[in-house]
Scaffold this motif. Structure first.
Motif, PDB file in Angstrom:
ATOM      1  N   GLY A  71       0.814  -1.215   0.000  1.00  0.00           N
ATOM      2  CA  GLY A  71       0.000   0.000   0.000  1.00  0.00           C
ATOM      3  C   GLY A  71       0.846   1.263   0.000  1.00  0.00           C
ATOM      4  N   LYS A  72       1.834   1.323   0.896  1.00  0.00           N
ATOM      5  CA  LYS A  72       2.712   2.494   0.975  1.00  0.00           C
ATOM      6  C   LYS A  72       3.595   2.618  -0.263  1.00  0.00           C
ATOM      7  N   ALA A  73       4.069   1.471  -0.781  1.00  0.00           N
ATOM      8  CA  ALA A  73       4.940   1.501  -1.957  1.00  0.00           C
ATOM      9  C   ALA A  73       4.188   2.021  -3.178  1.00  0.00           C
ATOM     10  N   ILE A  74       2.931   1.624  -3.331  1.00  0.00           N
ATOM     11  CA  ILE A  74       2.129   2.128  -4.454  1.00  0.00           C
ATOM     12  C   ILE A  74       1.906   3.635  -4.317  1.00  0.00           C
ATOM     13  N   PHE A  75       1.647   4.109  -3.097  1.00  0.00           N
ATOM     14  CA  PHE A  75       1.510   5.548  -2.851  1.00  0.00           C
ATOM     15  C   PHE A  75       2.800   6.267  -3.245  1.00  0.00           C
ATOM     16  N   LEU A  76       3.949   5.694  -2.841  1.00  0.00           N
ATOM     17  CA  LEU A  76       5.238   6.287  -3.200  1.00  0.00           C
ATOM     18  C   LEU A  76       5.397   6.349  -4.715  1.00  0.00           C
ATOM     19  N   GLY A  77       4.978   5.277  -5.407  1.00  0.00           N
ATOM     20  CA  GLY A  77       5.090   5.252  -6.861  1.00  0.00           C
ATOM     21  C   GLY A  77       4.303   6.366  -7.517  1.00  0.00           C
ATOM     22  N   ILE A  78       3.055   6.557  -7.102  1.00  0.00           N
ATOM     23  CA  ILE A  78       2.231   7.610  -7.707  1.00  0.00           C
ATOM     24  C   ILE A  78       2.757   8.997  -7.324  1.00  0.00           C
ATOM     25  N   LEU A  79       3.315   9.131  -6.108  1.00  0.00           N
ATOM     26  CA  LEU A  79       3.906  10.403  -5.696  1.00  0.00           C
ATOM     27  C   LEU A  79       5.108  10.748  -6.574  1.00  0.00           C
ATOM     28  N   LEU A  80       5.988   9.768  -6.816  1.00  0.00           N
ATOM     29  CA  LEU A  80       7.133   9.992  -7.706  1.00  0.00           C
ATOM     30  C   LEU A  80       6.666  10.327  -9.118  1.00  0.00           C
ATOM     31  N   LEU A  81       5.613   9.658  -9.552  1.00  0.00           N
ATOM     32  CA  LEU A  81       5.048   9.936 -10.878  1.00  0.00           C
ATOM     33  C   LEU A  81       4.584  11.382 -10.967  1.00  0.00           C
ATOM     34  N   ALA A  82       3.854  11.856  -9.959  1.00  0.00           N
ATOM     35  CA  ALA A  82       3.349  13.230  -9.967  1.00  0.00           C
ATOM     36  C   ALA A  82       4.488  14.244  -9.943  1.00  0.00           C
ATOM     37  N   ILE A  83       5.517  13.974  -9.112  1.00  0.00           N
ATOM     38  CA  ILE A  83       6.682  14.874  -9.051  1.00  0.00           C
ATOM     39  C   ILE A  83       7.381  14.932 -10.401  1.00  0.00           C
ATOM     40  N   GLY A  84       7.541  13.759 -11.027  1.00  0.00           N
ATOM     41  CA  GLY A  84       8.194  13.707 -12.332  1.00  0.00           C
ATOM     42  C   GLY A  84       7.416  14.453 -13.396  1.00  0.00           C
ATOM     43  N   VAL A  85       6.100  14.326 -13.392  1.00  0.00           N
ATOM     44  CA  VAL A  85       5.260  14.997 -14.384  1.00  0.00           C
ATOM     45  C   VAL A  85       5.409  16.511 -14.279  1.00  0.00           C
ATOM     46  N   VAL A  86       5.479  17.030 -13.051  1.00  0.00           N
ATOM     47  CA  VAL A  86       5.646  18.475 -12.862  1.00  0.00           C
ATOM     48  C   VAL A  86       7.070  18.896 -13.190  1.00  0.00           C
ATOM     49  N   LEU A  87       8.044  18.119 -12.726  1.00  0.00           N
ATOM     50  CA  LEU A  87       9.443  18.489 -12.904  1.00  0.00           C
ATOM     51  C   LEU A  87       9.840  18.587 -14.377  1.00  0.00           C
ATOM     52  N   ARG A  88       9.300  17.701 -15.203  1.00  0.00           N
ATOM     53  CA  ARG A  88       9.757  17.657 -16.595  1.00  0.00           C
ATOM     54  C   ARG A  88       9.294  18.852 -17.429  1.00  0.00           C
ATOM     55  N   VAL A  89       8.365  19.664 -16.895  1.00  0.00           N
ATOM     56  CA  VAL A  89       7.900  20.822 -17.669  1.00  0.00           C
ATOM     57  C   VAL A  89       8.426  22.141 -17.104  1.00  0.00           C
ATOM     58  N   LEU A  90       9.323  22.079 -16.106  1.00  0.00           N
ATOM     59  CA  LEU A  90       9.765  23.307 -15.427  1.00  0.00           C
ATOM     60  C   LEU A  90      11.008  23.941 -16.028  1.00  0.00           C
ATOM     61  N   GLY A  91      11.690  23.251 -16.921  1.00  0.00           N
ATOM     62  CA  GLY A  91      12.936  23.802 -17.436  1.00  0.00           C
ATOM     63  C   GLY A  91      13.264  23.318 -18.824  1.00  0.00           C
ATOM     64  N   GLY A  92      14.558  23.047 -19.041  1.00  0.00           N
ATOM     65  CA  GLY A  92      15.035  22.638 -20.344  1.00  0.00           C
ATOM     66  C   GLY A  92      15.094  21.137 -20.492  1.00  0.00           C
ATOM     67  N   ILE A  93      16.009  20.699 -21.378  1.00  0.00           N
ATOM     68  CA  ILE A  93      16.088  19.291 -21.721  1.00  0.00           C
ATOM     69  C   ILE A  93      16.528  18.432 -20.536  1.00  0.00           C
ATOM     70  N   GLU A  94      17.380  19.007 -19.645  1.00  0.00           N
ATOM     71  CA  GLU A  94      17.859  18.220 -18.501  1.00  0.00           C
ATOM     72  C   GLU A  94      16.699  17.840 -17.572  1.00  0.00           C
TER      73      GLU A  94
END
Length: 379
Positions: free
Chosen positions: A66-89
């Protein structure tokens, strides 16, 4: 709340990937990158899936599913936001994070609902695979309208899917109580059973061939569209195949769990693939439509077969998680290599029919490993 949580998790497991493809031209123009660097976004996701599928069971064992799945979706959400905040890196780092998050949740969902809802394995598998397939099509279809018609740009379009992820996290909170899927006695038994490497390897190869046929069966739609364009016709066969595949993803799991053995169903799906792919050689619009219908339903069915067999063929929850990780890791490796092999073949021979022969060979593997995987036995 548990079933609603599973529904929300399932619809978030493909949106962040499917939404990228249609926006590649916008990303290239804005960041000034080549086609190769833009295309690497898809490859990066598949490589991340393949690598971290093997680590997901250990994360689930340590934190509880249960906690691991929550962590997975949390990382997914962070990644989705992070990838649109800057350049190619940041785009690459965010994409890698989304891949890690997806694969943790994807691998552990099967052992999670097997432990929590063992009497509803068929229904939960149907919800998981159907939610993934349906919202992959939704994300793919809505990405450009969100970017252009609503004026969000490619960054706003990609980031908008985080709303569904936050909703999933909120609904999933009750499932985070400290409760591992298995008991200590089961874990000890599973450890002994895990010594049977041959059984796991066989099922992993079968699962990988399913995933390979599922993903690259979609290339058949490109082949069909190419032939239509040559004759002055045009149609988006991929959208049709994605839609028709929902029939297989939803109805097959509940049927499978009622059977003592699943080999016959696997054989029928495999033969259907052989018929569907072979029919694409024929220059006829009606035959092409029937062929894509058969392939589409088969692709949805085969994805559900893979997820259902992971539950049915494994005795303990730890084994379920390990098998899920192995199957998905091997499958994503083939999914990443498939387009590369086909692309090289196309450059060398300039013949699209090689694709169909390639898929026919993979279907033979699908049947060969599928028949023993469908027998009534436990790993």
């Amino acid at each position: 709340m548990l079933i609603l949580g599973i529904v929300l998790i399932s619809i978030n497991l493909r949106t962040s990937i499917a939404s990228v493809g249609p926006l590649i031209p916008f990303i290239r123009e804005d960041l000034g990158i080549s086609n190769g660097l833009a295309g690497f976004l898809t490859t990066l996701s598949l490589v991340t899936f393949a690598v971290f599928s093997l680590f997901a069971p250990s994360i689930g064992k340590k934190l509880g599913h249960g906690k691991a799945i929550f962590l997975g979706i949390l990382l997914l959400a962070i990644g989705v936001v992070l990838r649109v905040l800057g350049g190619i890196e940041l785009l690459y780092i965010g994409t890698a994070l989304t891949g890690i998050g997806i694969v943790i949740a994807n691998v552990l969902m099967i052992p999670f609902f097997k432990a929590r809802l063992p009497e509803k394995i068929g229904l939960m598998t149907a919800i998981l695979s159907t939610g993934m397939s349906l919202f992959a099509a939704v994300a793919s279809g809505f990405s450009v309208p969100l970017a252009v018609d609503l004026g969000l740009g490619w960054r706003g379009s990609l980031a908008s899917w985080v709303v569904l992820m936050v909703l999933a996290l909120v609904v999933w909170i009750p499932q985070m109580r400290s409760r591992n899927a298995g008991h200590q006695g089961d874990l000890l038994k599973a450890k002994k059973r895990m010594e049977i490497k041959i059984g796991l390897a066989s099922h992993a190869v079968y699962g990988s061939s399913i995933r390979h046929v599922f993903y690259h069966g979609n290339l058949a739609s490109r082949y069909a569209d190419r032939k239509r364009n040559e004759s002055g016709q045009s149609r988006n066969s991929l959208s049709y195949m994605q839609l028709i595949s929902l029939i297989g993803t939803f109805f097959v799991p509940n049927y499978l769990i009622r059977l003592k053995e699943q080999s016959r169903v696997i054989l029928i799906v495999g033969i259907s693939y052989l018929v569907g792919y072979s029919a694409l050689f024929i220059q006829n619009e009606l035959i092409a439509f029937v062929a894509l219908t058969i392939i589409g339903v088969g692709s949805g069915a085969s994805l559900s077969i893979a997820y259902t067999l992971i539950s049915l063929r494994s005795a303990e929850d730890l084994t379920t998680a390990k098998l899920s990780g192995m199957v998905q890791s091997a499958g994503y490796i083939l999914a990443a290599l498939g387009p590369l092999v086909f692309g090289i073949s196309l450059d060398l021979f300039d013949n699209w029919e090689i694709l169909i022969w390639f898929l026919l060979i993979m279907t033979v593997q699908f049947i060969g490993f599928g028949l023993p995987a469908g027998r009534n036995c436990k790993i």
